[in-house]
Design an enzyme around this catalytic site. Sequence first.
Site, PDB file in Angstrom:
ATOM      1  N   HIS A   1      61.858  84.957  22.999  1.00 18.62           N
ATOM      2  CA  HIS A   1      61.224  85.366  23.919  1.00 18.62           C
ATOM      3  C   HIS A   1      59.564  85.168  23.440  1.00 18.62           C
ATOM      4  CE1 HIS A   1      61.376  87.217  28.046  1.00 18.62           C
ATOM      5  NE2 HIS A   1      59.983  87.289  28.002  1.00 18.62           N
TER       6      HIS A   1
ATOM      7  N   THR B   1      67.534  85.010  32.014  1.00 20.72           N
ATOM      8  CA  THR B   1      67.085  85.721  30.798  1.00 20.72           C
ATOM      9  C   THR B   1      67.852  86.791  30.144  1.00 20.72           C
ATOM     10  OG1 THR B   1      65.110  84.618  31.178  1.00 20.72           O
ATOM     11  CG2 THR B   1      64.876  86.424  29.594  1.00 20.72           C
TER      12      THR B   1
ATOM     13  N   SER C   1      59.541  81.086  36.159  1.00 20.97           N
ATOM     14  CA  SER C   1      59.661  82.306  35.896  1.00 20.97           C
ATOM     15  C   SER C   1      59.737  82.865  37.407  1.00 20.97           C
ATOM     16  CB  SER C   1      58.558  83.120  35.369  1.00 20.97           C
ATOM     17  OG  SER C   1      58.924  84.456  35.378  1.00 20.97           O
TER      18      SER C   1
ATOM     19  N   LYS D   1      69.015  82.242  28.639  1.00 22.59           N
ATOM     20  CA  LYS D   1      67.974  82.227  27.536  1.00 22.59           C
ATOM     21  C   LYS D   1      67.962  83.482  27.038  1.00 22.59           C
ATOM     22  CE  LYS D   1      62.837  81.712  28.020  1.00 22.59           C
ATOM     23  NZ  LYS D   1      62.310  83.038  27.712  1.00 22.59           N
TER      24      LYS D   1
ATOM     25  N   TYR E   1      65.375  86.757  36.491  1.00 17.47           N
ATOM     26  CA  TYR E   1      65.602  88.182  35.890  1.00 17.47           C
ATOM     27  C   TYR E   1      66.366  88.785  37.016  1.00 17.47           C
ATOM     28  CZ  TYR E   1      61.625  87.963  32.263  1.00 17.47           C
ATOM     29  OH  TYR E   1      60.906  87.964  31.195  1.00 17.47           O
TER      30      TYR E   1
HETATM   31  C1  LIG Z   1      52.823  85.759  28.794  1.00 12.73           C
HETATM   32  C2  LIG Z   1      54.159  85.420  28.691  1.00 12.73           C
HETATM   33  C3  LIG Z   1      55.141  85.554  29.903  1.00 12.73           C
HETATM   34  C4  LIG Z   1      56.220  85.366  29.729  1.00 12.73           C
HETATM   35  N1  LIG Z   1      57.097  85.590  30.939  1.00 12.73           N
HETATM   36  C5  LIG Z   1      58.371  85.183  30.917  1.00 12.73           C
HETATM   37  C6  LIG Z   1      59.330  85.351  31.949  1.00 12.73           C
HETATM   38  O1  LIG Z   1      58.712  85.614  32.957  1.00 12.73           O
HETATM   39  N2  LIG Z   1      60.495  84.912  31.796  1.00 12.73           N
HETATM   40  C7  LIG Z   1      61.142  84.575  30.541  1.00 12.73           C
HETATM   41  O2  LIG Z   1      62.495  84.399  30.519  1.00 12.73           O
HETATM   42  N3  LIG Z   1      60.205  84.257  29.708  1.00 12.73           N
HETATM   43  C8  LIG Z   1      59.006  84.512  29.701  1.00 12.73           C
HETATM   44  N4  LIG Z   1      58.143  84.387  28.513  1.00 12.73           N
HETATM   45  C9  LIG Z   1      58.932  84.181  27.515  1.00 12.73           C
HETATM   46  C10 LIG Z   1      58.758  82.269  27.414  1.00 12.73           C
HETATM   47  O3  LIG Z   1      59.692  81.699  28.274  1.00 12.73           O
HETATM   48  C11 LIG Z   1      59.156  81.901  25.889  1.00 12.73           C
HETATM   49  O4  LIG Z   1      60.417  82.276  25.687  1.00 12.73           O
HETATM   50  C12 LIG Z   1      58.118  82.137  24.974  1.00 12.73           C
HETATM   51  O5  LIG Z   1      56.755  81.987  25.299  1.00 12.73           O
HETATM   52  C13 LIG Z   1      58.361  81.005  23.825  1.00 12.73           C
HETATM   53  O6  LIG Z   1      57.414  81.222  22.684  1.00 12.73           O
HETATM   54  P1  LIG Z   1      56.002  80.375  22.413  1.00 12.73           P
HETATM   55  O7  LIG Z   1      54.990  81.459  23.223  1.00 12.73           O
HETATM   56  O8  LIG Z   1      55.903  80.845  21.211  1.00 12.73           O
HETATM   57  O9  LIG Z   1      56.103  79.381  22.707  1.00 12.73           O
HETATM   58  C14 LIG Z   1      56.734  84.454  28.542  1.00 12.73           C
HETATM   59  C15 LIG Z   1      56.076  84.332  27.564  1.00 12.73           C
HETATM   60  C16 LIG Z   1      54.637  84.680  27.530  1.00 12.73           C
HETATM   61  C17 LIG Z   1      53.642  84.398  26.520  1.00 12.73           C
END
Ligand SMILES: Cc1cc2nc3c(=O)[nH]c(=O)nc-3n(C[C@H](O)[C@H](O)[C@H](O)COP(=O)(O)O)c2cc1C
Length: 365
Positions: A252, A156, A108, A228, A131
């Site tokens: 997400h 994203t 990330s 994404k 981002y």
């Molecule tokens: C705590 C947390 C922080 C996240 N931060 C980002 C991020 O910085 N950038 C991003 O594209 N997605 C982020 N995501 C989304 C994840 O990339 C992913 O799409 C998502 O967690 C997938 O679902 P799951 O948690 O059910 O496996 C984040 C998810 C969580 C749980």
Amino acid sequence: MSDAPFSVYDYEARAKLTLPHDFWEFIEAGAMDESTTRRNRSAFEAIKLRPRFLRDVENRKLSTTVLGTEISFPVMVSPAGGHKIAHPDGELATAKGAGMSNTLMMLSTSSHYPMEEVVEAGTGPKWFQLYHRGYEITEMLVHRAEEAGFKAIVLTVDTPVPSPKERDVHNHYKNPFPLGNFLATGEELTAMSGTDEAPDWRPALVPPLTWKELEWLQGLTSLPLVLKGIRTAEDAHVAVESGVNGILVSTHGGRQIDQTMGAIEMLPEIVEASKGQAEVYLDSGVRRGSDVLKALALGARAVSVGRPLYWGLAVNGAEGVHGMLEVLRRELDHDLAACGQTSVEELEPNLVSVPAGWGPGQMYP
Ligand SMILES: Cc1cc2nc3c(=O)[nH]c(=O)nc-3n(C[C@H](O)[C@H](O)[C@H](O)COP(=O)(O)O)c2cc1C
């Protein structure tokens, strides 16, 4: 609970015992009613496998490629901000764990460790998640990522505005560590706005990218581009027309716009719209080997996991991430054989049944 965790849910249960409450809630939270987060799971449950029997399934192939890079099985690590909340070694441990499983990690923009250190920390391939926080910052990040050895840029697209997680608001949650990629630039506030790190109602400080600027982004780098968070055939169509190399279908984890379909429900229309011109991946709600199999059967090339990486980290750092990934490998391998299949790249058609009416604008169950 003294035995080794046997399922991804075991990792979740143990992580809950380990993590401070507000960190735990930050990781688990979805936006608003958390309806999409729940739907990610119920949609997987609604798909049913159609196993075939009396076949030779002794030799099975789990390895595959994503944008030409080999991974040992089709499960990758989703990009997620700030891993230090789960383990002091943060993304360094995640990179190590993913490398031990010979799979790919997406890092990330909001990581706690700088991207250059993360690349050095693990042996597996890596993609950099972007981002957009202004043209200069984006240019700086993309150039650094290319220089550092990332193999693709993952933009994203589903965060044009930040989405409040009410659990974080109630907990007065604040990201407790600085963001590694901005330590030297003083751009941290701008970089954080509108991301998972900004739990309040602050608007993003810069206007989001639009389709018009995609060409500009593609012109910054020779790396392939993955979008994404695409959720409709309509956007997938434009993405393919714009020459993107991959689409990561994602909600997400239900952390941005709430009240959408689960990610797996959107997959078939996006696979169809991408017409084989872009690879399609999926995350959101993947917790079992059978989820991986269902996603592959519906046309995904690979999947990735978000929250489970924090659970693995909280349980046992790099070993925990590796262990969590190996759970999914074992389950996928089992389900492949139990369904009469021998290769993740050659699943037979009709391996799954989906509920009637899935598709754009249809009535849903
Ligand atoms: C705590 C947390 C922080 C996240 N931060 C980002 C991020 O910085 N950038 C991003 O594209 N997605 C982020 N995501 C989304 C994840 O990339 C992913 O799409 C998502 O967690 C997938 O679902 P799951 O948690 O059910 O496996 C984040 C998810 C969580 C749980």
